[in-house]
Design a protein around this motif. Sequence first.
Motif, PDB file in Angstrom:
ATOM      1  N   PRO A 277       0.883  -1.142  -0.134  1.00  0.00           N
ATOM      2  CA  PRO A 277       0.095   0.118   0.085  1.00  0.00           C
ATOM      3  C   PRO A 277       0.744   1.321   0.031  1.00  0.00           C
ATOM      4  O   PRO A 277       0.311   2.509  -0.175  1.00  0.00           O
ATOM      5  N   THR A 278       2.271   1.097   0.336  1.00  0.00           N
ATOM      6  CA  THR A 278       2.923   2.381   0.322  1.00  0.00           C
ATOM      7  C   THR A 278       3.233   2.929  -0.889  1.00  0.00           C
ATOM      8  O   THR A 278       3.487   4.258  -1.243  1.00  0.00           O
ATOM      9  N   PHE A 279       2.980   2.353  -2.282  1.00  0.00           N
ATOM     10  CA  PHE A 279       3.038   2.425  -3.686  1.00  0.00           C
ATOM     11  C   PHE A 279       1.814   2.077  -4.545  1.00  0.00           C
ATOM     12  O   PHE A 279       1.948   2.499  -5.720  1.00  0.00           O
ATOM     13  N   PHE A 280       0.878   1.499  -3.773  1.00  0.00           N
ATOM     14  CA  PHE A 280      -0.211   0.947  -4.662  1.00  0.00           C
ATOM     15  C   PHE A 280      -1.496   1.144  -4.134  1.00  0.00           C
ATOM     16  O   PHE A 280      -1.733   1.350  -2.834  1.00  0.00           O
TER      17      PHE A 280
ATOM     18  N   GLN B 174       3.200  -5.012 -14.289  1.00  0.00           N
ATOM     19  CA  GLN B 174       3.980  -3.604 -14.106  1.00  0.00           C
ATOM     20  C   GLN B 174       4.985  -3.768 -13.173  1.00  0.00           C
ATOM     21  O   GLN B 174       5.833  -2.947 -13.056  1.00  0.00           O
ATOM     22  N   LEU B 175       4.588  -4.273 -11.817  1.00  0.00           N
ATOM     23  CA  LEU B 175       5.534  -4.252 -10.817  1.00  0.00           C
ATOM     24  C   LEU B 175       6.896  -4.999 -10.996  1.00  0.00           C
ATOM     25  O   LEU B 175       7.909  -4.536 -10.805  1.00  0.00           O
ATOM     26  N   GLU B 176       6.705  -6.179 -11.801  1.00  0.00           N
ATOM     27  CA  GLU B 176       7.845  -6.859 -12.378  1.00  0.00           C
ATOM     28  C   GLU B 176       8.910  -6.096 -13.095  1.00  0.00           C
ATOM     29  O   GLU B 176       9.995  -6.068 -13.004  1.00  0.00           O
ATOM     30  N   GLU B 177       8.143  -5.088 -14.101  1.00  0.00           N
ATOM     31  CA  GLU B 177       8.982  -4.438 -14.978  1.00  0.00           C
ATOM     32  C   GLU B 177       9.422  -3.199 -13.988  1.00  0.00           C
ATOM     33  O   GLU B 177      10.477  -2.622 -14.628  1.00  0.00           O
ATOM     34  N   LEU B 178       8.728  -2.638 -13.164  1.00  0.00           N
ATOM     35  CA  LEU B 178       9.500  -1.708 -12.293  1.00  0.00           C
ATOM     36  C   LEU B 178      10.771  -1.997 -11.553  1.00  0.00           C
ATOM     37  O   LEU B 178      11.576  -1.521 -11.345  1.00  0.00           O
ATOM     38  N   TRP B 179      10.714  -3.203 -11.117  1.00  0.00           N
ATOM     39  CA  TRP B 179      11.840  -3.999 -10.668  1.00  0.00           C
ATOM     40  C   TRP B 179      13.019  -4.129 -11.541  1.00  0.00           C
ATOM     41  O   TRP B 179      14.198  -3.800 -11.437  1.00  0.00           O
ATOM     42  N   ASN B 180      12.755  -4.552 -12.850  1.00  0.00           N
ATOM     43  CA  ASN B 180      13.632  -4.429 -13.980  1.00  0.00           C
ATOM     44  C   ASN B 180      14.119  -3.129 -14.133  1.00  0.00           C
ATOM     45  O   ASN B 180      15.534  -2.847 -14.360  1.00  0.00           O
ATOM     46  N   GLU B 181      13.449  -1.927 -14.156  1.00  0.00           N
ATOM     47  CA  GLU B 181      13.884  -0.813 -14.276  1.00  0.00           C
ATOM     48  C   GLU B 181      14.801  -0.224 -13.018  1.00  0.00           C
ATOM     49  O   GLU B 181      15.916   0.428 -13.458  1.00  0.00           O
ATOM     50  N   LEU B 182      14.607  -0.914 -11.888  1.00  0.00           N
ATOM     51  CA  LEU B 182      15.224  -0.559 -10.812  1.00  0.00           C
ATOM     52  C   LEU B 182      16.814  -1.186 -10.923  1.00  0.00           C
ATOM     53  O   LEU B 182      17.696  -0.665 -10.362  1.00  0.00           O
TER      54      LEU B 182
ATOM     55  N   ALA C  60      -6.132   3.828  -7.814  1.00  0.00           N
ATOM     56  CA  ALA C  60      -5.258   4.352  -8.654  1.00  0.00           C
ATOM     57  C   ALA C  60      -4.046   3.691  -9.296  1.00  0.00           C
ATOM     58  O   ALA C  60      -3.556   4.002 -10.325  1.00  0.00           O
ATOM     59  N   GLY C  61      -3.965   2.314  -8.806  1.00  0.00           N
ATOM     60  CA  GLY C  61      -3.086   1.586  -9.162  1.00  0.00           C
ATOM     61  C   GLY C  61      -1.725   1.775  -8.752  1.00  0.00           C
ATOM     62  O   GLY C  61      -1.522   2.231  -7.471  1.00  0.00           O
ATOM     63  N   ILE C  62      -0.772   1.534  -9.287  1.00  0.00           N
ATOM     64  CA  ILE C  62       0.761   1.720  -9.027  1.00  0.00           C
ATOM     65  C   ILE C  62       1.158   3.052  -9.198  1.00  0.00           C
ATOM     66  O   ILE C  62       1.303   3.515 -10.326  1.00  0.00           O
ATOM     67  N   ASP C  63       1.770   3.746  -8.280  1.00  0.00           N
ATOM     68  CA  ASP C  63       2.299   5.050  -8.352  1.00  0.00           C
ATOM     69  C   ASP C  63       4.106   4.687  -8.461  1.00  0.00           C
ATOM     70  O   ASP C  63       4.572   4.427  -7.792  1.00  0.00           O
ATOM     71  N   GLN C  64       4.136   4.869  -9.787  1.00  0.00           N
ATOM     72  CA  GLN C  64       5.788   4.469 -10.138  1.00  0.00           C
ATOM     73  C   GLN C  64       6.682   5.342  -9.479  1.00  0.00           C
ATOM     74  O   GLN C  64       7.893   4.855  -9.114  1.00  0.00           O
ATOM     75  N   ASP C  65       6.317   6.505  -9.393  1.00  0.00           N
ATOM     76  CA  ASP C  65       7.602   7.568  -8.550  1.00  0.00           C
ATOM     77  C   ASP C  65       7.521   7.124  -7.093  1.00  0.00           C
ATOM     78  O   ASP C  65       8.704   6.950  -6.707  1.00  0.00           O
ATOM     79  N   ARG C  66       6.507   7.019  -6.521  1.00  0.00           N
ATOM     80  CA  ARG C  66       6.744   6.436  -5.195  1.00  0.00           C
ATOM     81  C   ARG C  66       7.338   4.854  -4.981  1.00  0.00           C
ATOM     82  O   ARG C  66       8.144   4.719  -4.050  1.00  0.00           O
ATOM     83  N   PHE C  67       7.015   4.151  -5.870  1.00  0.00           N
ATOM     84  CA  PHE C  67       7.907   2.731  -6.054  1.00  0.00           C
ATOM     85  C   PHE C  67       9.557   3.210  -6.025  1.00  0.00           C
ATOM     86  O   PHE C  67      10.030   2.719  -5.272  1.00  0.00           O
ATOM     87  N   HIS C  68       9.605   3.794  -6.985  1.00  0.00           N
ATOM     88  CA  HIS C  68      11.177   4.015  -7.350  1.00  0.00           C
ATOM     89  C   HIS C  68      11.899   4.849  -6.242  1.00  0.00           C
ATOM     90  O   HIS C  68      13.089   4.502  -5.820  1.00  0.00           O
ATOM     91  N   ARG C  69      11.042   5.960  -5.617  1.00  0.00           N
ATOM     92  CA  ARG C  69      11.802   6.392  -4.255  1.00  0.00           C
ATOM     93  C   ARG C  69      11.879   5.509  -3.277  1.00  0.00           C
ATOM     94  O   ARG C  69      12.847   5.542  -2.659  1.00  0.00           O
ATOM     95  N   GLN C  70      10.861   4.805  -3.067  1.00  0.00           N
ATOM     96  CA  GLN C  70      10.955   3.681  -1.987  1.00  0.00           C
ATOM     97  C   GLN C  70      12.151   2.851  -2.081  1.00  0.00           C
ATOM     98  O   GLN C  70      12.874   2.702  -1.101  1.00  0.00           O
ATOM     99  N   PHE C  71      12.053   2.224  -3.157  1.00  0.00           N
ATOM    100  CA  PHE C  71      12.786   0.922  -3.300  1.00  0.00           C
ATOM    101  C   PHE C  71      14.251   1.332  -3.613  1.00  0.00           C
ATOM    102  O   PHE C  71      15.361   0.497  -3.568  1.00  0.00           O
ATOM    103  N   ASN C  72      14.304   2.632  -4.360  1.00  0.00           N
ATOM    104  CA  ASN C  72      15.605   3.128  -4.801  1.00  0.00           C
ATOM    105  C   ASN C  72      16.392   3.361  -3.335  1.00  0.00           C
ATOM    106  O   ASN C  72      17.716   2.741  -3.155  1.00  0.00           O
ATOM    107  N   GLN C  73      15.686   3.815  -2.366  1.00  0.00           N
ATOM    108  CA  GLN C  73      16.422   4.127  -0.957  1.00  0.00           C
ATOM    109  C   GLN C  73      16.573   2.874  -0.351  1.00  0.00           C
ATOM    110  O   GLN C  73      17.847   2.756   0.335  1.00  0.00           O
ATOM    111  N   LEU C  74      15.563   1.930  -0.500  1.00  0.00           N
ATOM    112  CA  LEU C  74      15.836   0.795   0.237  1.00  0.00           C
ATOM    113  C   LEU C  74      17.282  -0.090  -0.270  1.00  0.00           C
ATOM    114  O   LEU C  74      18.016  -0.339   0.440  1.00  0.00           O
ATOM    115  N   VAL C  75      17.394   0.085  -1.520  1.00  0.00           N
ATOM    116  CA  VAL C  75      18.319  -0.753  -2.251  1.00  0.00           C
ATOM    117  C   VAL C  75      19.788  -0.027  -1.923  1.00  0.00           C
ATOM    118  O   VAL C  75      20.894  -0.599  -1.496  1.00  0.00           O
TER     119      VAL C  75
END
Length: 177
Positions: free
Chosen positions: A77-80, A130-138, A84-99
């Motif tokens: 729920p932090t990015f989904f 879509q989430l799988e693709e976001l992981w590939n982008e990351l 509204a679906g998946i917020d790509q910007d929130r996903f990238h901010r959150q998991f970029n920071q985590l990695v």
Amino acid sequence: MSNSAHIVHFFRSDEEYVRAAGYFLREGLEAHETCVAVATAEHHRQLDRYLRESGLDPDLLSAEYRYVPLQAEQMLPTFFDAQAGIDQDRFHRQFNQLVIQAASRGQPVRLFGEMVSLLAEQGRPALAIQLEELWNELSRQHSFSLFCAYKVSPFTENPRYRKLLHSIHSHVVCEGA
């Protein structure tokens, strides 16, 4: 994906799930890698038991920031949002920071996750893809190994989605297929 691996495992039983995910995490922890596990509460209990039976202390490893257990039900729920679906910007901010934080120890990073499976189980296969693709982008920005787990379901057995899942991942484990 340079220096990254994106693995998918299809499982039918929790025993199979714990064996595969536990092995992935144990192997990384024994190699002193930083391991992040985004799993359901029940699967965390089972993975912790597996790690203890393997001679590892998940609580100590967590305190040393070598093992980072995160709740899939809380992370999603932090990015989904269901509307509204998946917020790509929130996903990238959150998991970029985590990695970045996980890599700060100077060791390789392993991520295990089942958020994609939760989306598939909720009847949202397009969002799982879509989430799988976001992981590939990351993975184009950071080096890490990612192990995804999917419960065998009509989604994973659908030839169209199965082919797509195979193409998105660099390695496929079809034990449960």
